[in-house]
Design an enzyme around this catalytic site. Sequence first.
Site, PDB file in Angstrom:
ATOM      1  N   HIS A 225     -10.449   9.671   7.782  1.00 47.12           N
ATOM      2  CA  HIS A 225     -11.320  10.610   8.488  1.00 47.12           C
ATOM      3  C   HIS A 225     -11.506  11.831   7.572  1.00 47.12           C
ATOM      4  O   HIS A 225     -10.628  12.149   6.765  1.00 47.12           O
ATOM      5  CB  HIS A 225     -10.689  11.139   9.773  1.00 47.12           C
ATOM      6  CG  HIS A 225     -10.277  10.117  10.781  1.00 47.12           C
ATOM      7  ND1 HIS A 225      -9.093   9.437  10.694  1.00 47.12           N
ATOM      8  CD2 HIS A 225     -10.881   9.702  11.930  1.00 47.12           C
ATOM      9  CE1 HIS A 225      -8.978   8.628  11.736  1.00 47.12           C
ATOM     10  NE2 HIS A 225     -10.042   8.765  12.506  1.00 47.12           N
TER      11      HIS A 225
ATOM     12  N   ASP B  28      -8.644  14.270   7.653  1.00 44.21           N
ATOM     13  CA  ASP B  28      -7.395  13.832   7.026  1.00 44.21           C
ATOM     14  C   ASP B  28      -7.281  14.334   5.597  1.00 44.21           C
ATOM     15  O   ASP B  28      -6.172  14.524   5.089  1.00 44.21           O
ATOM     16  CB  ASP B  28      -7.311  12.297   6.944  1.00 44.21           C
ATOM     17  CG  ASP B  28      -7.497  11.603   8.262  1.00 44.21           C
ATOM     18  OD1 ASP B  28      -7.137  12.197   9.295  1.00 44.21           O
ATOM     19  OD2 ASP B  28      -7.984  10.457   8.254  1.00 44.21           O
TER      20      ASP B  28
END
Length: 436
Positions: free
Chosen positions: A100, A103
């Site tokens: 993501h 992240d």
Amino acid sequence: MSTGFFGDIQKIKYEGPDSTNPLAFRHYQPDEIVLGKRMEDHLRFAVAYWHTFTWPGGDPFGGQTFLRPWFEDTMKAAKLKADVAFEFFSLLGAPYYCFHDADVRPEGRNFAENTKNLNEIVDYFAEKQAATGTKLLWGTANLFSNRRYMSGAATNPDPDVFAFAAATVKTCIDATQKLGGENYVLWGGREGYETLLNTDLKRELDQLGRFLNLVVEYKHKIGFKGTILIEPKPQEPTKHQYDYDVATVYGFLKKHGVENEVKVNIEQGHAILAGHSFEHELALANALGIFGSIDMNRNDYQSGWDTDQFPNNVPEMALAYYHVLAGGGFKTGGTNFDAKLRRQSLDPADLLIGHIGGMDCCARGLKAAAKMIEDKALSQPLADRYAGWESAEAQKLFRGEYSLDEITNWVESHDVNPQPKSGKQELLENVVNRYV
């Protein structure tokens, strides 16, 4: 270059089923040929960036247990995390990873700063990919953690949130394309409701449909060759999530005219939460023509929530990969380990050990599934069970060449009086057990 995080651990190698070395593969051999294809190319393993490198080890009753040197929201820490991540991919021999946006980049003060940070880390990832050979299976946007998304992203009552989310997805598709990603995933963790008292269901579903069409339109505009995937989940964090399961997603795709544009990324844990088996969701996705990829993990069957543990049940894996193989195998998808360590597993080596066990379990399941396919252990009994439908008259019946009146006349004139036949469930269950 080693970061030192994993100490003196060397690249994980195959040592065979008799090995007791926890840092060795017992069943996963990337170059082993299974059904005429390399095992690595069948399984297409990926490491999940979020659970592996960003999860702090918390639970609803306690906070962080993992003390990672990159746990700071700075670009310097993000690059250290990337250094460790790509070292991990190399040690494990994982061909792919997934992420993501949140992240991999520090959180900025606004959209522009988020985009700048993402672009900087994407350039860094590109260098790492070139140096290690690790590829991106899929990218996605985190549209659920930030408080702005507490009432949804695409389904939010505030159009500004919809716009912010749409712009964020654009930047993440751009990042995925730049890194050669083979898929782009949409997971609607906040696309649902807590109570119907403050929810306009039709409006929210229409908003979600518009959002999805925007994504598909943009994919074609920029020439992204990857697959758009939706990941079903029935609930958690919302009480009811709109992408509940494969059947629900298919109905949604049909309603909005994108059933030929979007496929599903099926997670075992989410299937269990929806009251299904993993193989049910896989088989249904194949039947509907929307199977794309899998998130591999398992849930604790007693807990009732998404525990995201590493797979360790070979019979479950055998049936899962049986349906993957029966459907023609992965095209652009793969096996992403959406699994995390238990919060007491503090050692860096535990990250490797968890993935090694999961990869070995999947390898055993794949080989069992392949053998069942080679032997027609399940396909032949299935063909025999439905053999009656292969007759000329039955084919006409199936194609709709007879009306109800004609069928009724045929039943009466031929004195049709069918008798039931055994389904042989116990026999077939015993057959599966012979292979696992």
